[in-house]
Design a protein around this motif. Structure first.
Motif, PDB file in Angstrom:
ATOM      1  N   ALA A  21       0.833  -1.212   0.000  1.00 17.33           N
ATOM      2  CA  ALA A  21       0.000   0.000   0.000  1.00 17.33           C
ATOM      3  C   ALA A  21       0.860   1.251   0.000  1.00 17.33           C
ATOM      4  CB  ALA A  21      -0.919  -0.012   1.215  1.00 17.33           C
ATOM      5  N   THR A  22       1.939   1.245   0.744  1.00 16.76           N
ATOM      6  CA  THR A  22       2.854   2.389   0.772  1.00 16.76           C
ATOM      7  C   THR A  22       3.496   2.591  -0.592  1.00 16.76           C
ATOM      8  OG1 THR A  22       3.282   2.032   3.117  1.00 16.76           O
ATOM      9  CG2 THR A  22       4.877   3.352   1.927  1.00 16.76           C
ATOM     10  N   ALA A  23       3.882   1.505  -1.237  1.00 15.67           N
ATOM     11  CA  ALA A  23       4.493   1.607  -2.556  1.00 15.67           C
ATOM     12  C   ALA A  23       3.486   2.073  -3.611  1.00 15.67           C
ATOM     13  CB  ALA A  23       5.084   0.257  -2.962  1.00 15.67           C
ATOM     14  N   LEU A  24       2.240   1.618  -3.520  1.00 14.18           N
ATOM     15  CA  LEU A  24       1.237   1.987  -4.518  1.00 14.18           C
ATOM     16  C   LEU A  24       0.828   3.453  -4.440  1.00 14.18           C
ATOM     17  CD1 LEU A  24      -1.122  -1.125  -4.479  1.00 14.18           C
ATOM     18  CD2 LEU A  24       0.453  -0.425  -6.292  1.00 14.18           C
ATOM     19  N   LYS A  25       0.884   4.046  -3.270  1.00 15.15           N
ATOM     20  CA  LYS A  25       0.436   5.429  -3.144  1.00 15.15           C
ATOM     21  C   LYS A  25       1.456   6.437  -3.640  1.00 15.15           C
ATOM     22  CE  LYS A  25       1.893   6.382   1.556  1.00 15.15           C
ATOM     23  NZ  LYS A  25       1.509   6.667   2.897  1.00 15.15           N
ATOM     24  N   VAL A  26       2.655   5.986  -4.003  1.00 13.64           N
ATOM     25  CA  VAL A  26       3.716   6.894  -4.410  1.00 13.64           C
ATOM     26  C   VAL A  26       3.332   7.722  -5.627  1.00 13.64           C
ATOM     27  CG1 VAL A  26       6.064   6.969  -5.355  1.00 13.64           C
ATOM     28  CG2 VAL A  26       5.570   5.601  -3.339  1.00 13.64           C
ATOM     29  N   PRO A  31      -5.128  11.810  -1.216  1.00 19.48           N
ATOM     30  CA  PRO A  31      -4.631  11.967   0.154  1.00 19.48           C
ATOM     31  C   PRO A  31      -3.969  10.672   0.634  1.00 19.48           C
ATOM     32  CG  PRO A  31      -6.916  12.688  -0.016  1.00 19.48           C
ATOM     33  CD  PRO A  31      -6.551  12.072  -1.322  1.00 19.48           C
ATOM     34  N   ALA A  32      -2.750  10.783   1.109  1.00 22.15           N
ATOM     35  CA  ALA A  32      -1.963   9.604   1.473  1.00 22.15           C
ATOM     36  C   ALA A  32      -2.628   8.776   2.561  1.00 22.15           C
ATOM     37  CB  ALA A  32      -0.563  10.031   1.913  1.00 22.15           C
ATOM     38  N   ASP A  33      -3.215   9.440   3.559  1.00 22.35           N
ATOM     39  CA  ASP A  33      -3.856   8.692   4.646  1.00 22.35           C
ATOM     40  C   ASP A  33      -5.047   7.883   4.145  1.00 22.35           C
ATOM     41  OD1 ASP A  33      -2.015   9.685   6.399  1.00 22.35           O
ATOM     42  OD2 ASP A  33      -3.311  11.264   7.188  1.00 22.35           O
ATOM     43  N   ALA A  34      -5.829   8.468   3.262  1.00 21.77           N
ATOM     44  CA  ALA A  34      -7.004   7.779   2.737  1.00 21.77           C
ATOM     45  C   ALA A  34      -6.599   6.573   1.893  1.00 21.77           C
ATOM     46  CB  ALA A  34      -7.858   8.736   1.913  1.00 21.77           C
ATOM     47  N   VAL A  35      -5.587   6.743   1.082  1.00 20.33           N
ATOM     48  CA  VAL A  35      -5.126   5.649   0.223  1.00 20.33           C
ATOM     49  C   VAL A  35      -4.591   4.503   1.076  1.00 20.33           C
ATOM     50  CG1 VAL A  35      -3.433   4.990  -1.528  1.00 20.33           C
ATOM     51  CG2 VAL A  35      -4.646   7.158  -1.726  1.00 20.33           C
ATOM     52  N   THR A  36      -3.760   4.835   2.049  1.00 20.78           N
ATOM     53  CA  THR A  36      -3.204   3.809   2.919  1.00 20.78           C
ATOM     54  C   THR A  36      -4.296   3.109   3.707  1.00 20.78           C
ATOM     55  OG1 THR A  36      -1.134   5.032   3.101  1.00 20.78           O
ATOM     56  CG2 THR A  36      -1.526   3.337   4.739  1.00 20.78           C
ATOM     57  N   GLY A  37      -5.264   3.876   4.191  1.00 20.01           N
ATOM     58  CA  GLY A  37      -6.351   3.304   4.976  1.00 20.01           C
ATOM     59  C   GLY A  37      -7.215   2.332   4.193  1.00 20.01           C
ATOM     60  N   VAL A  38      -7.327   2.541   2.896  1.00 17.58           N
ATOM     61  CA  VAL A  38      -8.134   1.649   2.055  1.00 17.58           C
ATOM     62  C   VAL A  38      -7.286   0.521   1.485  1.00 17.58           C
ATOM     63  CG1 VAL A  38      -9.443   1.523  -0.093  1.00 17.58           C
ATOM     64  CG2 VAL A  38      -9.800   3.433   1.465  1.00 17.58           C
TER      65      VAL A  38
END
Length: 83
Positions: A21-26, A31-38
């Motif tokens: 998830a961290t790699a995909l949001k790059v 919003p980073a928090d929303a992407v990581t949370g999902v």
């Protein structure tokens, strides 16, 4: 050993889910928090499900990708009947 196996087999997919998830949001403009949370729980679910199915239907060796070669086995307690 059951506790150890279950903790490892939960922790490894959680770590992989977080890393993916961290790699995909790059490259995303979200919003980073929303992407990581999902993404994190979705990736954990997909990773665990994929390798659990592969372990069950293809080869037990896929269990190593969950951090431990085989799923924990739990003893079924014996039920005694009251007379």
């Amino acid at each position: 050993m059951n506790l150890y196996a279950s903790l490892i087999r939960t922790g490894v997919p959680a770590a992989v889910g977080w890393l993916v998830a961290t790699a995909l949001k790059v490259g995303l403009d979200l919003p980073a928090d929303a992407v990581t949370g999902v993404l994190t729980p979705a990736v954990i679910f997909a990773y665990y499900g994929l390798f659990r199915l592969a372990e069950e239907h293809v080869s037990p060796r896929f269990g190593w990708l969950l951090g431990y070669a085989r799923p924990p086995k739990y003893d079924t307690p014996e039920v005694t009947r009251a007379a």
